[in-house]
Design an enzyme around this catalytic site. Structure first.
Site, PDB file in Angstrom:
ATOM      1  N   ASP A  17       0.848  -1.209   0.000  1.00  0.00           N
ATOM      2  CA  ASP A  17       0.000   0.000   0.000  1.00  0.00           C
ATOM      3  C   ASP A  17       0.879   1.253   0.000  1.00  0.00           C
ATOM      4  OD1 ASP A  17      -2.468  -1.637   0.580  1.00  0.00           O
ATOM      5  OD2 ASP A  17      -1.333  -2.026   2.413  1.00  0.00           O
ATOM      6  N   GLU A 273       1.995  -6.744  -5.043  1.00  0.00           N
ATOM      7  CA  GLU A 273       1.640  -5.957  -6.235  1.00  0.00           C
ATOM      8  C   GLU A 273       2.840  -5.190  -6.798  1.00  0.00           C
ATOM      9  OE1 GLU A 273      -2.127  -4.034  -6.335  1.00  0.00           O
ATOM     10  OE2 GLU A 273      -1.377  -2.301  -7.434  1.00  0.00           O
TER      11      GLU A 273
HETATM   12  O1  TRH Z   1       4.650  -5.988   0.816  1.00  0.00           O
HETATM   13  P1  TRH Z   1       3.714  -6.654  -0.100  1.00  0.00           P
HETATM   14  O2  TRH Z   1       3.380  -8.035   0.203  1.00  0.00           O
HETATM   15  O3  TRH Z   1       2.405  -5.812  -0.227  1.00  0.00           O
HETATM   16  C1  TRH Z   1       1.133  -6.376  -0.356  1.00  0.00           C
HETATM   17  C2  TRH Z   1       0.521  -6.193  -1.677  1.00  0.00           C
HETATM   18  O4  TRH Z   1       0.542  -4.868  -2.101  1.00  0.00           O
HETATM   19  C3  TRH Z   1      -0.891  -6.694  -1.659  1.00  0.00           C
HETATM   20  O5  TRH Z   1      -1.496  -6.521  -2.884  1.00  0.00           O
HETATM   21  C4  TRH Z   1      -1.627  -5.928  -0.598  1.00  0.00           C
HETATM   22  O6  TRH Z   1      -2.924  -6.346  -0.532  1.00  0.00           O
HETATM   23  C5  TRH Z   1      -0.930  -6.144   0.704  1.00  0.00           C
HETATM   24  O7  TRH Z   1       0.412  -5.717   0.611  1.00  0.00           O
HETATM   25  C6  TRH Z   1      -1.608  -5.395   1.817  1.00  0.00           C
HETATM   26  O8  TRH Z   1       4.367  -6.662  -1.567  1.00  0.00           O
HETATM   27  P2  TRH Z   1       4.590  -5.505  -2.657  1.00  0.00           P
HETATM   28  O9  TRH Z   1       3.310  -5.023  -3.198  1.00  0.00           O
HETATM   29  O10 TRH Z   1       5.558  -6.033  -3.584  1.00  0.00           O
HETATM   30  O11 TRH Z   1       5.249  -4.319  -1.836  1.00  0.00           O
HETATM   31  C7  TRH Z   1       6.555  -4.380  -1.369  1.00  0.00           C
HETATM   32  C8  TRH Z   1       7.213  -3.022  -1.485  1.00  0.00           C
HETATM   33  O12 TRH Z   1       8.456  -3.046  -0.809  1.00  0.00           O
HETATM   34  C9  TRH Z   1       7.519  -2.639  -2.927  1.00  0.00           C
HETATM   35  O13 TRH Z   1       7.271  -1.255  -3.102  1.00  0.00           O
HETATM   36  C10 TRH Z   1       9.003  -2.905  -3.052  1.00  0.00           C
HETATM   37  C11 TRH Z   1       9.465  -2.566  -1.673  1.00  0.00           C
HETATM   38  N1  TRH Z   1      10.764  -3.151  -1.262  1.00  0.00           N
HETATM   39  C12 TRH Z   1      11.790  -2.285  -0.971  1.00  0.00           C
HETATM   40  O14 TRH Z   1      11.666  -1.072  -1.119  1.00  0.00           O
HETATM   41  N2  TRH Z   1      12.970  -2.803  -0.542  1.00  0.00           N
HETATM   42  C13 TRH Z   1      13.169  -4.137  -0.380  1.00  0.00           C
HETATM   43  O15 TRH Z   1      14.276  -4.570   0.009  1.00  0.00           O
HETATM   44  C14 TRH Z   1      12.099  -5.014  -0.697  1.00  0.00           C
HETATM   45  C15 TRH Z   1      12.291  -6.493  -0.562  1.00  0.00           C
HETATM   46  C16 TRH Z   1      10.905  -4.490  -1.131  1.00  0.00           C
END
Ligand code: TRH
Length: 377
Positions: A17, A273
């Site tokens: 989010d 996402e």
């Molecule tokens: O963290 P998530 O599992 O988020 C999820 C999804 O958005 C899902 O649809 C939603 O319903 C739920 O949250 C509540 O995975 P996502 O979407 O990939 O988000 C991770 C974020 O973290 C993304 O912006 C990338 C960032 N990230 C970093 O900035 N540094 C890192 O080292 C890593 C591993 C990720």
């Protein structure tokens, strides 16, 4: 034309989010010259992505965006020209009343979750009448014509390709994370929820003829990893070797650095996402762990994406990739699925770049939002 925008983000869990709304906010400000205020109820989630941000501040400016803590006791503020509620979060009632009372009309948008399902095109842009007499429009990101498109910063693909062509830049980036690649090693990143399928995959990697370096940013998968490794703890920087598999635990890096990590890798396991989309922009084969929903509807979303993504692959590569994604999301059968995929490795690499180019040829989500506002005026 410069307008004022408010994006409301309620952090449900994890980082998606915050990740999506922070990315959108920055892009609207940087590329479209918009005045953007991001309301977030859990600024600590944002700090993981943007370490300069200070979770204790009620208001701060970062990268051209005004970041405001969304307080439980809402104090009236003048609504912006465009109000975006991310992922159907509930706006403060008093703010909705202020939107209705504002002299200049307010465009109210609900930015939905990303889905490749066919119905998305039919619902994108539809209004729904609210009790206050306001209209709220549904804005759906998507992979097909008729949807709101995908978040993609200007010049992203060119920057990514230049980085991937620059061996010295890649080496320097990895070294700053304490990683040095050994000759012949395949580089894989792993960002995942808990997953019972991990054991099978790690066993296949350990037994593989090709050596693999698996980079694991700290997070929810570490418990499963630790159990498989049979070690008492896994701190950042920990490194373990099992057969052909070398595993290294990385810190959770800032959002821009995570992009570069994905760009460095030959294969990326991602989730949710935002990381799912960033892995697509990396132009490399990926493995998606979809956010699981209690009623199992996530399987429909997974299959809908695969239907689109597998198009153009040979039947054997398509079947192998589909089997791998299904195994990962079911939490079983990863060993056999991974081994079967190896024959199609080269084809999958080319396909990932083709898919990326095809998606990048469409208008991006931030541009589509600005266009939507202009058309609405
Ligand atoms: O963290 P998530 O599992 O988020 C999820 C999804 O958005 C899902 O649809 C939603 O319903 C739920 O949250 C509540 O995975 P996502 O979407 O990939 O988000 C991770 C974020 O973290 C993304 O912006 C990338 C960032 N990230 C970093 O900035 N540094 C890192 O080292 C890593 C591993 C990720």
């Amino acid at each position: 034309m410069q307008a004022s925008w408010e994006i409301f983000c309620s952090v449900v869990d994890n980082y998606g989010d915050a990740g999506v709304t922070w990315r959108l906010a920055r892009q609207l400000a940087a590329e479209h010259g918009q005045r953007v205020r991001l309301w977030i109820d859990d600024p600590a989630a944002l700090v993981r992505l943007c370490p300069e941000a200070d979770a204790s501040l009620p208001q701060q400016w970062r990268e051209g965006v005004e970041i405001r803590r969304w307080p439980a006791d809402w104090q009236p503020v003048e609504p912006a020209d465009v109000v975006v509620e991310a992922f159907a979060c509930q706006l403060p009632e008093a703010h909705v009343a202020a939107m209705a009372a504002r002299r200049q009309r307010v465009l109210w948008l609900n930015l939905e979750y990303l889905s490749a399902e066919d119905w998305v095109g039919g619902c994108h842009g539809l209004p729904s009448l609210q009790p206050e007499g306001l209209e709220k429009f549904f804005f759906f990101p998507g992979f097909a014509e008729g949807t709101g498109g995908l978040l993609r910063e200007r010049g992203l693909i060119e920057r990514r390709r230049a980085f991937q062509a620059d061996a010295a830049a890649r080496t320097a980036f990895l070294q700053a994370l304490g990683v040095s690649l050994r000759p012949g090693e395949r580089l894989v990143s792993l960002f995942a929820y808990e997953n019972a399928g991990l054991d099978g995959w790690l066993e296949a990697l350990a037994a593989d003829a090709t050596p693999t370096l698996l980079l694991v940013p700290e997070g929810r998968i570490l418990g499963d990893l630790q159990r498989w490794l049979e070690v008492p703890a896994l701190a950042i920087g920990a490194e373990e070797q099992r057969g052909a598999l070398r595993i290294r635990v990385l810190p959770f890096v800032r959002q821009d650095a995570y992009d570069r990590l994905l760009w460095c890798c030959d294969f990326n396991a991602v989730r949710g996402e935002d990381s799912f989309l960033r892995a697509q922009w990396a132009g490399r084969p990926l493995l998606w762990q979809i956010y699981p929903q209690a009623d199992g509807v996530h399987w429909d979303k997974l299959e809908a994406f695969l239907d689109r993504y597998l198009e153009g692959l040979s039947p054997s590569a398509a079947a192998a990739l589909q089997a791998l994604w299904q195994a990962w999301n079911a939490g079983e059968g990863m060993g056999a699925a991974w081994t079967a995929l190896q024959d199609d490795w080269l084809e999958l690499g080319k396909h990932a770049e083709r898919w990326c180019a095809r998606q990048a040829a469409r208008p991006d989500l931030a541009a589509a939002l600005v266009q939507f506002y202009t058309d609405w005026l």
